[in-house]
Motif scaffolding. Structure first.
Motif, PDB file in Angstrom:
ATOM      1  N   ALA A  86       2.084  13.487 -13.140  1.00 26.66           N
ATOM      2  CA  ALA A  86       2.089  13.276 -14.582  1.00 26.66           C
ATOM      3  C   ALA A  86       0.692  13.460 -15.196  1.00 26.66           C
ATOM      4  CB  ALA A  86       2.609  11.875 -14.900  1.00 26.66           C
ATOM      5  N   GLY A  87      -0.289  13.831 -14.346  1.00 30.14           N
ATOM      6  CA  GLY A  87      -1.647  14.050 -14.833  1.00 30.14           C
ATOM      7  C   GLY A  87      -2.435  12.777 -15.064  1.00 30.14           C
ATOM      8  N   LEU A  88      -1.972  11.681 -14.490  1.00 33.49           N
ATOM      9  CA  LEU A  88      -2.657  10.392 -14.658  1.00 33.49           C
ATOM     10  C   LEU A  88      -3.638  10.166 -13.502  1.00 33.49           C
ATOM     11  CD1 LEU A  88       0.466   8.302 -15.683  1.00 33.49           C
ATOM     12  CD2 LEU A  88      -1.389   9.078 -17.175  1.00 33.49           C
ATOM     13  N   PRO A  89      -4.665   9.339 -13.714  1.00 33.45           N
ATOM     14  CA  PRO A  89      -5.640   9.084 -12.645  1.00 33.45           C
ATOM     15  C   PRO A  89      -5.034   8.258 -11.511  1.00 33.45           C
ATOM     16  CG  PRO A  89      -6.125   7.731 -14.562  1.00 33.45           C
ATOM     17  CD  PRO A  89      -5.004   8.659 -14.957  1.00 33.45           C
ATOM     18  N   ALA A  90      -5.596   8.433 -10.320  1.00 32.59           N
ATOM     19  CA  ALA A  90      -5.135   7.696  -9.143  1.00 32.59           C
ATOM     20  C   ALA A  90      -5.679   6.271  -9.174  1.00 32.59           C
ATOM     21  CB  ALA A  90      -5.608   8.397  -7.871  1.00 32.59           C
ATOM     22  N   LEU A  91      -4.882   5.327  -8.752  1.00 34.10           N
ATOM     23  CA  LEU A  91      -5.300   3.940  -8.651  1.00 34.10           C
ATOM     24  C   LEU A  91      -5.459   3.601  -7.174  1.00 34.10           C
ATOM     25  CD1 LEU A  91      -5.750   1.103  -9.877  1.00 34.10           C
ATOM     26  CD2 LEU A  91      -3.291   0.739  -9.625  1.00 34.10           C
ATOM     27  N   ARG A  92      -6.638   3.158  -6.812  1.00 37.36           N
ATOM     28  CA  ARG A  92      -6.915   2.741  -5.437  1.00 37.36           C
ATOM     29  C   ARG A  92      -7.113   1.229  -5.429  1.00 37.36           C
ATOM     30  NH1 ARG A  92      -5.656   7.029  -2.742  1.00 37.36           N
ATOM     31  NH2 ARG A  92      -6.689   8.925  -3.362  1.00 37.36           N
ATOM     32  N   GLN A 133       0.828  -1.197   0.000  1.00 33.67           N
ATOM     33  CA  GLN A 133       0.000   0.000   0.000  1.00 33.67           C
ATOM     34  C   GLN A 133       0.869   1.257   0.000  1.00 33.67           C
ATOM     35  OE1 GLN A 133      -3.189   0.168  -0.524  1.00 33.67           O
ATOM     36  NE2 GLN A 133      -3.530  -2.009  -0.479  1.00 33.67           N
ATOM     37  N   HIS A 134       1.994   1.190   0.717  1.00 38.70           N
ATOM     38  CA  HIS A 134       2.886   2.359   0.712  1.00 38.70           C
ATOM     39  C   HIS A 134       3.461   2.599  -0.679  1.00 38.70           C
ATOM     40  CE1 HIS A 134       2.938   3.579   4.903  1.00 38.70           C
ATOM     41  NE2 HIS A 134       2.876   2.301   5.216  1.00 38.70           N
ATOM     42  N   ARG A 135       3.835   1.536  -1.347  1.00 43.59           N
ATOM     43  CA  ARG A 135       4.370   1.673  -2.712  1.00 43.59           C
ATOM     44  C   ARG A 135       3.317   2.237  -3.652  1.00 43.59           C
ATOM     45  NH1 ARG A 135       7.571   3.402  -6.079  1.00 43.59           N
ATOM     46  NH2 ARG A 135       7.975   2.174  -7.910  1.00 43.59           N
ATOM     47  N   LEU A 136       2.083   1.804  -3.487  1.00 42.00           N
ATOM     48  CA  LEU A 136       1.000   2.313  -4.314  1.00 42.00           C
ATOM     49  C   LEU A 136       0.768   3.802  -4.048  1.00 42.00           C
ATOM     50  CD1 LEU A 136      -1.095   1.590  -6.437  1.00 42.00           C
ATOM     51  CD2 LEU A 136      -2.624   0.865  -4.611  1.00 42.00           C
ATOM     52  N   ALA A 137       0.924   4.231  -2.804  1.00 39.32           N
ATOM     53  CA  ALA A 137       0.781   5.655  -2.481  1.00 39.32           C
ATOM     54  C   ALA A 137       1.857   6.483  -3.180  1.00 39.32           C
ATOM     55  CB  ALA A 137       0.855   5.861  -0.966  1.00 39.32           C
ATOM     56  N   VAL A 138       3.080   5.962  -3.224  1.00 42.28           N
ATOM     57  CA  VAL A 138       4.170   6.650  -3.923  1.00 42.28           C
ATOM     58  C   VAL A 138       3.857   6.735  -5.422  1.00 42.28           C
ATOM     59  CG1 VAL A 138       6.604   6.467  -4.580  1.00 42.28           C
ATOM     60  CG2 VAL A 138       5.911   6.032  -2.223  1.00 42.28           C
ATOM     61  N   LEU A 139       3.372   5.634  -5.976  1.00 44.31           N
ATOM     62  CA  LEU A 139       3.004   5.634  -7.395  1.00 44.31           C
ATOM     63  C   LEU A 139       1.877   6.623  -7.688  1.00 44.31           C
ATOM     64  CD1 LEU A 139       3.156   1.819  -8.227  1.00 44.31           C
ATOM     65  CD2 LEU A 139       4.646   3.617  -9.133  1.00 44.31           C
ATOM     66  N   ARG A 140       0.885   6.703  -6.794  1.00 42.88           N
ATOM     67  CA  ARG A 140      -0.220   7.650  -6.995  1.00 42.88           C
ATOM     68  C   ARG A 140       0.290   9.083  -7.074  1.00 42.88           C
ATOM     69  NH1 ARG A 140      -3.417   4.254  -3.695  1.00 42.88           N
ATOM     70  NH2 ARG A 140      -2.827   5.395  -1.834  1.00 42.88           N
ATOM     71  N   GLN A 141       1.241   9.429  -6.214  1.00 42.73           N
ATOM     72  CA  GLN A 141       1.816  10.782  -6.242  1.00 42.73           C
ATOM     73  C   GLN A 141       2.516  11.028  -7.573  1.00 42.73           C
ATOM     74  OE1 GLN A 141       4.360  10.943  -2.808  1.00 42.73           O
ATOM     75  NE2 GLN A 141       2.663  11.334  -1.393  1.00 42.73           N
ATOM     76  N   SER A 142       3.290  10.053  -8.011  1.00 44.97           N
ATOM     77  CA  SER A 142       4.005  10.174  -9.282  1.00 44.97           C
ATOM     78  C   SER A 142       3.031  10.311 -10.444  1.00 44.97           C
ATOM     79  CB  SER A 142       4.906   8.951  -9.472  1.00 44.97           C
ATOM     80  OG  SER A 142       5.431   8.916 -10.762  1.00 44.97           O
ATOM     81  N   TRP A 143       1.995   9.495 -10.444  1.00 43.71           N
ATOM     82  CA  TRP A 143       0.999   9.547 -11.515  1.00 43.71           C
ATOM     83  C   TRP A 143       0.228  10.862 -11.489  1.00 43.71           C
ATOM     84  CZ3 TRP A 143      -0.913   4.016 -10.152  1.00 43.71           C
ATOM     85  CH2 TRP A 143       0.008   3.074 -10.635  1.00 43.71           C
TER      86      TRP A 143
END
Length: 181
Positions: free
Chosen positions: A14-20, A1-11
């Motif tokens: 970049a203007g990409l949608p958040a993945l939950r 979940q922490h890695r996914l939070a880091v990816l969400r910030q990066s995305w």
């Protein structure tokens, strides 16, 4: 979940949608394999334990969390010593009458901030007070818990309700859920 939070910030940058992602984990024996007939064969997994894991995944909506585990998972293979978890409560999912203690996994002991780990311990203490019918102590313990959220608000409201109108003598702390989440 922490890695996914880091990816969400990066995305997000970049203007990409958040993945939950919501996850529910339970353990035990299940049936896995190809089921059906020649005309329609399907690889699947079935069993009561699978159903509980699915219901736990849905409970994340109720509690405002991302990763929920059952008490069986929490107690197995040193999960409680390797991960920071907080007890959310005791629930009987739709279709069941027996309650299961459920925990939110906050992360590994190494990756969770010590302040957040301490807050999780305080919150867990409040839940145990609640389950032991000490609603006043649960409320005062929750006052120490600085993190808000759906789970904390629901627990506060339940404590206040039971202080006004105590539960029956046979109450065991189980919240019986009549719907899927």
């Amino acid at each position: 979940q922490h890695r996914l939070a880091v990816l969400r910030q990066s995305w997000s940058r970049a203007g990409l949608p958040a993945l939950r992602c919501r996850i529910g984990l339970h353990c035990g024996t299940v049936l896995v394999g190809n089921y059906g007939c020649v005309a329609k064969m399907e690889y699947t997994i079935i069993g009561d334990r699978v159903n509980l894991a699915s219901r736990l995944e849905g409970l994340n909506k109720k509690f405002g969390t991302s990763l929920i585990i059952s008490d069986e998972v929490y107690k197995s293979d040193d999960v409680s010593s390797r991960f920071v978890c907080r007890l959310l409560g005791r629930v009987a999912v739709k279709g069941k009458t027996q309650g299961v203690d459920v925990y939110e996994v906050l992360g590994t002991a190494e990756e969770v901030d010590p302040e957040e780990a301490s807050a999780a311990e305080v919150y867990t203490s409040a839940v145990w007070s609640f389950l032991n019918r000490d609603f006043g102590l649960a409320l005062s313990t929750l006052a120490e818990y600085c993190r808000g959220g759906t789970a904390a608000q629901d627990l506060r409201l339940a404590c206040q309700r039971y202080l006004r109108d105590p539960p029956a003598a046979e109450w065991d702390g189980v919240e019986v859920l009549h719907e899927k989440f």
